[in-house]
Write a protein that holds these residues in place. Structure first.
Motif, PDB file in Angstrom:
ATOM      1  N   ASP A  69       0.823  -1.217   0.000  1.00 40.81           N
ATOM      2  CA  ASP A  69       0.000   0.000   0.000  1.00 40.81           C
ATOM      3  C   ASP A  69       0.851   1.259   0.000  1.00 40.81           C
ATOM      4  O   ASP A  69       0.540   2.235  -0.683  1.00 40.81           O
ATOM      5  N   LEU A  70       1.896   1.236   0.803  1.00 39.64           N
ATOM      6  CA  LEU A  70       2.705   2.437   0.975  1.00 39.64           C
ATOM      7  C   LEU A  70       3.715   2.606  -0.159  1.00 39.64           C
ATOM      8  O   LEU A  70       4.417   3.612  -0.218  1.00 39.64           O
ATOM      9  N   GLY A  71       3.809   1.597  -0.987  1.00 39.57           N
ATOM     10  CA  GLY A  71       4.753   1.690  -2.106  1.00 39.57           C
ATOM     11  C   GLY A  71       6.200   1.619  -1.673  1.00 39.57           C
ATOM     12  O   GLY A  71       7.088   2.159  -2.329  1.00 39.57           O
ATOM     13  N   LEU A  72       6.434   0.941  -0.538  1.00 38.46           N
ATOM     14  CA  LEU A  72       7.794   0.843  -0.025  1.00 38.46           C
ATOM     15  C   LEU A  72       8.253  -0.607   0.005  1.00 38.46           C
ATOM     16  O   LEU A  72       7.450  -1.512   0.224  1.00 38.46           O
ATOM     17  N   THR A  73       9.542  -0.817  -0.181  1.00 36.97           N
ATOM     18  CA  THR A  73      10.131  -2.105   0.139  1.00 36.97           C
ATOM     19  C   THR A  73      10.520  -2.075   1.610  1.00 36.97           C
ATOM     20  O   THR A  73      10.530  -1.010   2.244  1.00 36.97           O
ATOM     21  N   TYR A  74      10.891  -3.228   2.131  1.00 38.83           N
ATOM     22  CA  TYR A  74      11.256  -3.286   3.532  1.00 38.83           C
ATOM     23  C   TYR A  74      12.498  -2.444   3.842  1.00 38.83           C
ATOM     24  O   TYR A  74      12.483  -1.643   4.805  1.00 38.83           O
ATOM     25  N   PRO A  75      13.555  -2.548   3.048  1.00 38.52           N
ATOM     26  CA  PRO A  75      14.715  -1.684   3.332  1.00 38.52           C
ATOM     27  C   PRO A  75      14.388  -0.198   3.220  1.00 38.52           C
ATOM     28  O   PRO A  75      14.896   0.614   3.992  1.00 38.52           O
ATOM     29  N   GLN A  76      13.531   0.148   2.280  1.00 40.34           N
ATOM     30  CA  GLN A  76      13.121   1.543   2.147  1.00 40.34           C
ATOM     31  C   GLN A  76      12.331   1.989   3.378  1.00 40.34           C
ATOM     32  O   GLN A  76      12.477   3.124   3.854  1.00 40.34           O
ATOM     33  N   LEU A  78      12.751   0.852   6.376  1.00 39.82           N
ATOM     34  CA  LEU A  78      13.723   1.065   7.447  1.00 39.82           C
ATOM     35  C   LEU A  78      14.378   2.440   7.321  1.00 39.82           C
ATOM     36  O   LEU A  78      14.603   3.128   8.318  1.00 39.82           O
ATOM     37  N   VAL A  79      14.666   2.834   6.098  1.00 42.91           N
ATOM     38  CA  VAL A  79      15.242   4.164   5.883  1.00 42.91           C
ATOM     39  C   VAL A  79      14.257   5.243   6.330  1.00 42.91           C
ATOM     40  O   VAL A  79      14.629   6.180   7.045  1.00 42.91           O
ATOM     41  N   GLY A  95      23.626   5.135   7.216  1.00 41.95           N
ATOM     42  CA  GLY A  95      24.284   3.845   7.068  1.00 41.95           C
ATOM     43  C   GLY A  95      24.663   3.233   8.406  1.00 41.95           C
ATOM     44  O   GLY A  95      24.594   2.018   8.586  1.00 41.95           O
ATOM     45  N   GLU A  96      25.029   4.064   9.351  1.00 40.33           N
ATOM     46  CA  GLU A  96      25.367   3.555  10.671  1.00 40.33           C
ATOM     47  C   GLU A  96      24.131   2.986  11.362  1.00 40.33           C
ATOM     48  O   GLU A  96      24.181   1.931  11.979  1.00 40.33           O
ATOM     49  N   HIS A  97      23.025   3.719  11.249  1.00 40.60           N
ATOM     50  CA  HIS A  97      21.790   3.231  11.862  1.00 40.60           C
ATOM     51  C   HIS A  97      21.348   1.912  11.241  1.00 40.60           C
ATOM     52  O   HIS A  97      20.847   1.034  11.935  1.00 40.60           O
ATOM     53  N   LEU A  98      21.508   1.799   9.943  1.00 38.60           N
ATOM     54  CA  LEU A  98      20.911   0.673   9.223  1.00 38.60           C
ATOM     55  C   LEU A  98      21.917  -0.419   8.884  1.00 38.60           C
ATOM     56  O   LEU A  98      21.558  -1.427   8.291  1.00 38.60           O
TER      57      LEU A  98
END
Lengths: 185, 185
Positions: A69-76, A78-79, A95-98
């Motif tokens: 629905d949100l048009g996001l992938t899982y890594p996206q 997380l960002v 990058g440090e957070h993820l």
DNA sequence: CACAATTAAATTGCGCACAACTGAATGACT
DNA sequence: AGTCATTCAGTTGTGCGCAATTTAATTGTG
């Protein structure tokens, strides 16, 4: 081809640390044709790493459904979580957070920018750095994501305390593995 | 860019299931610039899924180091594990064991075949099926892999019982998440 | 100030995961 | 026998994850 549902229940869960010495295993009770079944160690269903990866992929699959629905992938997602939480962040911090490097983040952020959720701008203070800022649209998306965590938590079938405990173990595991990989290098 | 070591310790581990209702969070005590920090839920460091993925990637990183000698990637190692254990397997069964579909397996097996570790042959009984058989070289590689599980187990810093327990939880989690994803579809 | 070392992001290249589709073989059913 | 749905492997296309390299800006040091 359809992705298979599950490898089925695992008989003897361990990492693969049975007392077997490193040698050719003896005669097989069961009957696998050419190579004997890995008697002690080296059995797929004994590997935690595989269970871990499977669980991670199962999470990914559920998120894929819920994030469609949100048009996001899982890594996206997380960002966006990191940006919702911290506001503007340089790529480096993101990058440090993820736990991701620029090789992964650069194209991912480019896609998020193309989707209008994020804006990228070189830092004035340090021209090497690029500040990533959620757009209005990106911030608005947050409202639509607020229901997700609860749905996910429910889906796990775990209690909150069990989840906390699991998370703590996993973080400890990650630290240990990172250290081992560093020493092994 | 160097992959960052670790996002650091996580303050409040949960999945993200705090009692926050789904609405705009109130005023922020802390001071992140434009968007308030996600007060209750939606915090990155609250997500087990992220810890899970991190642990999985850490495992992958350690395996990458340890498997370099054998010339295998981690997924390729899992395929060889299955073949060492079961001997010849059709692609279909391999996929069931590893939770992978032909879209992933076909190119992977092609690489293993190019490396001389595996042979592929259409089944005579069913021309649709392709039997994957470890070559002599592939079987010989097993001896060099026998030491891995113990090294990995040591690297986790976990006791055997703790590993078993973790694995059992993860398998349970995977089952629950798969079911949820199926229902959500 | 000059210059080497460091740091940041991007790019390239490879492999995996997965959705969607193709093409061939099989089995069921009439 | 003939049709038709199903099953299997493979291909295509997209998006990660990561190593290695490149380019540019900054910092440290003499």
């Amino acid at each position: 081809m359809t992705p298979p549902p599950n490898p089925g229940p695992a008989p003897e869960p361990t990492v693969a640390t049975s007392p077997e010495p490193a040698a050719v295993p003896g005669p097989d009770p069961a009957g696998a044709p050419p190579p004997g079944p890995a008697v002690g160690t080296l059995r797929l269903d004994q590997h935690v790493c595989f269970s871990l990866q499977s669980a991670s992929r199962a999470f990914n699959g559920l998120y894929r459904v819920l994030l469609k629905d949100l048009g996001l992938t899982y890594p996206q997602y997380l960002v966006m979580l990191a940006l919702w939480e911290h506001g503007t962040l340089p790529v480096r911090r993101l990058g440090e957070h993820l736990r991701l490097d620029s090789g992964t983040l650069s194209p991912l952020l480019k896609r998020l920018e193309a989707a209008g959720l994020v804006h990228r701008e070189r830092s004035a203070r340090d021209e090497r750095s690029v500040e990533v800022r959620p757009t209005e649209e990106g911030l608005a998306l947050r409202e639509r994501a607020l229901g997700l965590p609860r749905r996910i938590a429910t889906a796990t079938g775990f209690g909150l305390d069990e989840i906390q405990d699991l998370k703590a173990r996993l973080d400890r595991l990650t630290t240990a593995l990172d250290a081992a990989a560093a020493n092994e290098a």
